[in-house]
Scaffold this active site. Structure first.
Site, PDB file in Angstrom:
ATOM      1  N   ARG A  48       0.827  -1.201   0.000  1.00  0.00           N
ATOM      2  CA  ARG A  48       0.000   0.000   0.000  1.00  0.00           C
ATOM      3  C   ARG A  48       0.863   1.253   0.000  1.00  0.00           C
ATOM      4  O   ARG A  48       1.891   1.305   0.682  1.00  0.00           O
ATOM      5  CB  ARG A  48      -0.888   0.049   1.258  1.00  0.00           C
ATOM      6  CG  ARG A  48      -2.199  -0.684   1.084  1.00  0.00           C
ATOM      7  CD  ARG A  48      -3.061  -0.021   0.002  1.00  0.00           C
ATOM      8  NE  ARG A  48      -4.252  -0.787  -0.293  1.00  0.00           N
ATOM      9  CZ  ARG A  48      -4.341  -1.742  -1.221  1.00  0.00           C
ATOM     10  NH1 ARG A  48      -3.299  -2.079  -1.953  1.00  0.00           N
ATOM     11  NH2 ARG A  48      -5.484  -2.355  -1.435  1.00  0.00           N
ATOM     12  N   GLU A  78      -3.144   7.975  -5.410  1.00  0.00           N
ATOM     13  CA  GLU A  78      -3.268   7.306  -6.713  1.00  0.00           C
ATOM     14  C   GLU A  78      -4.424   7.886  -7.486  1.00  0.00           C
ATOM     15  O   GLU A  78      -5.482   8.134  -6.885  1.00  0.00           O
ATOM     16  CB  GLU A  78      -3.467   5.796  -6.515  1.00  0.00           C
ATOM     17  CG  GLU A  78      -2.227   5.134  -5.928  1.00  0.00           C
ATOM     18  CD  GLU A  78      -2.380   3.622  -5.743  1.00  0.00           C
ATOM     19  OE1 GLU A  78      -3.335   3.031  -6.275  1.00  0.00           O
ATOM     20  OE2 GLU A  78      -1.540   3.036  -5.050  1.00  0.00           O
ATOM     21  N   HIS A 131      -0.082   0.431  -9.871  1.00  0.00           N
ATOM     22  CA  HIS A 131      -0.911  -0.464  -9.045  1.00  0.00           C
ATOM     23  C   HIS A 131      -1.385  -1.682  -9.856  1.00  0.00           C
ATOM     24  O   HIS A 131      -2.578  -1.898 -10.066  1.00  0.00           O
ATOM     25  CB  HIS A 131      -2.126   0.292  -8.460  1.00  0.00           C
ATOM     26  CG  HIS A 131      -2.655  -0.365  -7.197  1.00  0.00           C
ATOM     27  ND1 HIS A 131      -3.191   0.356  -6.159  1.00  0.00           N
ATOM     28  CD2 HIS A 131      -2.734  -1.663  -6.816  1.00  0.00           C
ATOM     29  CE1 HIS A 131      -3.579  -0.481  -5.202  1.00  0.00           C
ATOM     30  NE2 HIS A 131      -3.310  -1.713  -5.581  1.00  0.00           N
TER      31      HIS A 131
HETATM   32  N1  LIG Z   1      -0.534  -4.152  -5.217  1.00  0.00           N
HETATM   33  C1  LIG Z   1      -1.664  -4.795  -5.287  1.00  0.00           C
HETATM   34  O1  LIG Z   1      -2.352  -4.757  -6.295  1.00  0.00           O
HETATM   35  C2  LIG Z   1      -2.098  -5.627  -4.159  1.00  0.00           C
HETATM   36  C3  LIG Z   1      -1.803  -5.257  -2.877  1.00  0.00           C
HETATM   37  N2  LIG Z   1      -2.225  -6.027  -1.823  1.00  0.00           N
HETATM   38  C4  LIG Z   1      -1.874  -5.608  -0.479  1.00  0.00           C
HETATM   39  O2  LIG Z   1      -0.922  -6.511   0.070  1.00  0.00           O
HETATM   40  C5  LIG Z   1      -0.988  -6.469   1.481  1.00  0.00           C
HETATM   41  C6  LIG Z   1      -0.853  -7.851   2.077  1.00  0.00           C
HETATM   42  O3  LIG Z   1      -1.897  -8.698   1.646  1.00  0.00           O
HETATM   43  P1  LIG Z   1      -2.069 -10.193   2.202  1.00  0.00           P
HETATM   44  O4  LIG Z   1      -0.773 -10.881   2.271  1.00  0.00           O
HETATM   45  O5  LIG Z   1      -3.162 -10.805   1.435  1.00  0.00           O
HETATM   46  O6  LIG Z   1      -2.566  -9.886   3.670  1.00  0.00           O
HETATM   47  P2  LIG Z   1      -2.485 -10.835   4.937  1.00  0.00           P
HETATM   48  O7  LIG Z   1      -3.496 -10.313   5.895  1.00  0.00           O
HETATM   49  O8  LIG Z   1      -2.540 -12.259   4.555  1.00  0.00           O
HETATM   50  O9  LIG Z   1      -1.029 -10.548   5.532  1.00  0.00           O
HETATM   51  C7  LIG Z   1      -0.665  -9.351   6.118  1.00  0.00           C
HETATM   52  C8  LIG Z   1       0.400  -9.656   7.152  1.00  0.00           C
HETATM   53  O10 LIG Z   1       0.859  -8.426   7.670  1.00  0.00           O
HETATM   54  C9  LIG Z   1       1.107  -8.611   9.051  1.00  0.00           C
HETATM   55  N3  LIG Z   1       1.095  -7.319   9.722  1.00  0.00           N
HETATM   56  C10 LIG Z   1       0.030  -6.569  10.098  1.00  0.00           C
HETATM   57  N4  LIG Z   1       0.460  -5.442  10.685  1.00  0.00           N
HETATM   58  C11 LIG Z   1       1.814  -5.483  10.684  1.00  0.00           C
HETATM   59  C12 LIG Z   1       2.817  -4.607  11.158  1.00  0.00           C
HETATM   60  N5  LIG Z   1       2.498  -3.458  11.784  1.00  0.00           N
HETATM   61  N6  LIG Z   1       4.097  -4.961  10.975  1.00  0.00           N
HETATM   62  C13 LIG Z   1       4.424  -6.126  10.343  1.00  0.00           C
HETATM   63  N7  LIG Z   1       3.509  -7.008   9.902  1.00  0.00           N
HETATM   64  C14 LIG Z   1       2.221  -6.683  10.060  1.00  0.00           C
HETATM   65  C15 LIG Z   1       0.012  -9.542   9.501  1.00  0.00           C
HETATM   66  O11 LIG Z   1       0.337 -10.214  10.689  1.00  0.00           O
HETATM   67  C16 LIG Z   1      -0.110 -10.488   8.319  1.00  0.00           C
HETATM   68  O12 LIG Z   1       0.674 -11.637   8.507  1.00  0.00           O
HETATM   69  C17 LIG Z   1      -2.293  -5.729   1.803  1.00  0.00           C
HETATM   70  O13 LIG Z   1      -1.995  -4.399   2.134  1.00  0.00           O
HETATM   71  C18 LIG Z   1      -3.026  -5.718   0.497  1.00  0.00           C
HETATM   72  O14 LIG Z   1      -3.911  -4.676   0.386  1.00  0.00           O
HETATM   73  C19 LIG Z   1      -2.922  -7.174  -2.017  1.00  0.00           C
HETATM   74  C20 LIG Z   1      -3.234  -7.585  -3.285  1.00  0.00           C
HETATM   75  C21 LIG Z   1      -2.875  -6.822  -4.444  1.00  0.00           C
HETATM   76  O1  LIG Z   2      -8.096  -3.816  -7.530  1.00  0.00           O
HETATM   77  C1  LIG Z   2      -6.883  -3.804  -7.723  1.00  0.00           C
HETATM   78  O2  LIG Z   2      -6.366  -3.987  -8.808  1.00  0.00           O
HETATM   79  C2  LIG Z   2      -5.987  -3.555  -6.529  1.00  0.00           C
HETATM   80  C3  LIG Z   2      -5.799  -4.776  -5.709  1.00  0.00           C
HETATM   81  C4  LIG Z   2      -5.320  -4.457  -4.358  1.00  0.00           C
HETATM   82  O3  LIG Z   2      -4.600  -3.545  -4.126  1.00  0.00           O
HETATM   83  C5  LIG Z   2      -5.792  -5.294  -3.262  1.00  0.00           C
HETATM   84  O4  LIG Z   2      -6.418  -6.315  -3.527  1.00  0.00           O
HETATM   85  O5  LIG Z   2      -5.549  -4.931  -2.106  1.00  0.00           O
END
Ligand SMILES: NC(=O)C1=CN([C@@H]2O[C@H](COP(=O)(O)OP(=O)(O)OC[C@H]3O[C@@H](n4cnc5c(N)ncnc54)[C@H](O)[C@@H]3O)[C@@H](O)[C@H]2O)C=CC1
Ligand SMILES: O=C(O)CCC(=O)C(=O)O
Length: 526
Positions: free
Chosen positions: A230, A259, A278
């Protein structure tokens, strides 16, 4: 028919699912004011990261039942505002995990081998092999910040590429990290030792600018940092300065503080900074996955079924729901029943989880009981999302007890409510894992299935009383479907539970309490 607004580009597979139960309008690129103007017509809103669902939009969404985020992060939704209004917020926790992890890995390799700039130079007609000498990731150290779904997949692939793994995640155990081949360390150590750092954490008040001038200063001058999580987790100004001054080796960003990225120092930096708009979740596979996942949940909620990934219904994970589903209706029915027996304002609700329920996760059952309890006051406005908040705002104290020794039924629930008008209790269980039975009212054992219209009396167990009540109901043209008496001792106090075919006519309750021996009578609609 329900109406769904899709305000960001969503794969057709999702639209097709929504169209089975609703009229679907796809209107992308709406300005906030335009969205506010039309949102009142819709029962559901489906978004990706492009739509910011603010409190104002939620307030204007007077019909909204659900907001579906086709992705993981719900930081573009004011979830507390939605919760207060009883709107379910769902996401797709796993639909784009692989896509986001692969994007982070692609960023790492692109940074190491300068692929974007090398590609651009060849396309400009150059053949420069000196500028783009890279570095191998093999035997280098990768620091994974956030070892959740995406971070774990990145770690697994990086391990297979021969990288050493450090991880920082205060919410996972050392054992879990070790299972994934990672050494769990503090953030400072990770920043100091890693050659590559990749962020996979949610954006929260705690993680905003987690990576700032101070943390960046701890990195090796050759180390590179990747953010596909993020925008705002890294302080962009501090990062731009660190790259410009050669304090770190480089960075790759897929996400930004604002964004689309506007005017920014980041745009002017050279090959040591890679930017993508993104794109983490932008694979065909991920877009189909998240569209189906979220559309199915919207469809279910519009049909009155629970959603499997609601982010604002704590404890309602799919596995828990599956296990507790039969008991949810029981808890809700008992809550509704005891609320009507107590009448008036409820001050305390004691919930006892008995038998096999004593070892279960109880939160969904407590929420279901509160939903039932508040139904008389709030009708359709109370739901699983806002029941706990509504109860809290009404000052209802909830006390939870567990009694694994109760063995009459596999699992049963006992609810005792105290209000301004007195205390009543009800117990219920499931017969054959499905059929709800009331097994106790106010301490008197009974065994009746609840029905839509019921009458309960508290009376003296004495000859003739059932006949008198039957005649009285008959004289008001009330048909009795079933009747059962519960008593503890012969000719002592007793409870009568009657299922009746229609609601009791006005005034008859007073007549019932005038029957000699009947002390109290309560009519209930379930
Ligand atoms: N660039 C993109 O298009 C995408 C971005 N994302 C983002 O990726 C991130 C992670 O997604 P997931 O792995 O599915 O989530 P998840 O919930 O499976 O994992 C997140 C991890 O972060 C840890 N965490 C929470 N607060 C923390 C802190 N202060 N310090 C260190 N670790 C901490 C949690 O314990 C958890 O293990 C989210 O922010 C999500 O929005 C997800 C999908 C696509
Ligand atoms: O909708 C998208 O392409 C962004 C995905 C994303 O950032 C998320 O799933 O957290």
């Amino acid at each position: 028919m329900s109406k769904v607004l899709v305000s960001d580009p969503i794969d057709q597979a999702g639209i097709d699912i929504l169209s089975q139960v609703a009229t679907v309008d796809v209107k992308t690129g709406l300005k906030p004011a335009e969205l506010i103007e039309i949102i009142g017509e819709y029962d559901a809103l489906m978004i990706r990261s492009g739509t910011r669902v603010t409190q104002e939009i939620i307030e204007a969404g007077t019909q909204l039942k659900i907001i579906g985020r086709a992705g993981v992060g719900v930081d573009n939704v004011d979830v507390p505002a939605a919760t207060r209004k009883g709107i379910v917020v769902v996401n797709s926790p796993e639909g784009n995990t692989i896509a986001a992890a692969e994007h982070a890995l692609a960023m790492m390799l692109s940074l190491s081998r300068h692929i974007p700039d090398a590609n651009a130079s060849v396309k400009r007609g150059e053949w420069d092999r000196k500028t783009f000498v890279g570095a191998e990731v093999y035997k280098k150290t990768l620091g994974v910040v956030g070892l959740g779904k995406i971070g774990s997949h990145v770690a697994a692939v990086a391990k297979a590429m021969g990288m050493k793994l450090l991880a920082y995640d205060p919410f996972i155990s050392t054992e879990r990290a070790e299972q994934m081949g990672c050494q769990l360390v503090e953030l400072d150590l990770l920043m100091q030792q890693a050659d590559y750092i990749t962020l996979h954490i949610p954006k929260t008040p705690e993680t905003t600018h987690l990576i700032n001038a101070k943390t960046l200063a701890k990195m090796k001058p050759t180390a590179r940092i990747i953010n596909c999580a993020r925008g705002g987790i890294i302080d962009e100004a501090a990062l731009a300065a660190a790259i410009k001054e050669g304090k770190i080796g480089g960075a790759a960003l897929d996400v930004f503080e604002s964004e689309p990225l506007g005017e920014s120092d980041l745009r002017s930096l050279g090959k040591d900074l890679i930017l993508t708009p993104h794109l983490g979740a932008s694979t065909t596979e991920a877009q189909v996955n998240v569209a189906i996942d979220v559309a199915e949940q919207i469809r279910d909620v519009l049909l009155g079924l629970p959603a499997r990934s609601a982010v604002n219904i704590p404890g309602f994970g799919p596995d828990v729901l599956e296990e507790l589903k039969p008991y949810m209706q029981l808890a809700e029915t008992l809550g509704n029943l005891v609320g009507q027996l107590v009448g008036g304002r409820v001050e305390t609700l004691n919930i006892t989880l008995q038998g096999e329920l004593a070892t279960n996760k109880s939160q969904p059952l407590v929420v279901a009981a509160l939903k039932g309890l508040l139904y008389q006051a709030l009708r359709e406005r109370v739901n699983y999302v806002n029941a706990s908040i509504e109860a809290k705002e009404r000052g209802i104290r909830v006390i939870e007890t567990r009694d694994a020794s109760a063995r009459d039924y596999a699992g049963s629930l006992h609810l005792e409510a105290t209000g301004t008008l007195g205390t009543h209790s009800v117990t219920g269980a499931l017969l054959g894992d499905k059929e709800i039975h009331l097994t106790d009212v106010d301490g008197f054992p009974i065994n009746v299935p609840p029905s839509k219209y019921m009458l309960f009396t508290l009376h003296r167990d004495m000859p003739g009383i059932i006949g008198k009540l039957g005649s009285l109901l008959g004289s008001f043209n009330v048909n009795i479907a079933s009747m059962q008496v519960g008593r503890k001792i012969v000719r002592g106090d007793a409870v009568m539970a009657l299922s009746i075919d229609d609601p009791l006519p006005e005034g008859i309750l007073d007549e019932i309490t005038k029957v000699p021996g009947i002390r109290d009578a309560y009519t209930v609609t379930l």
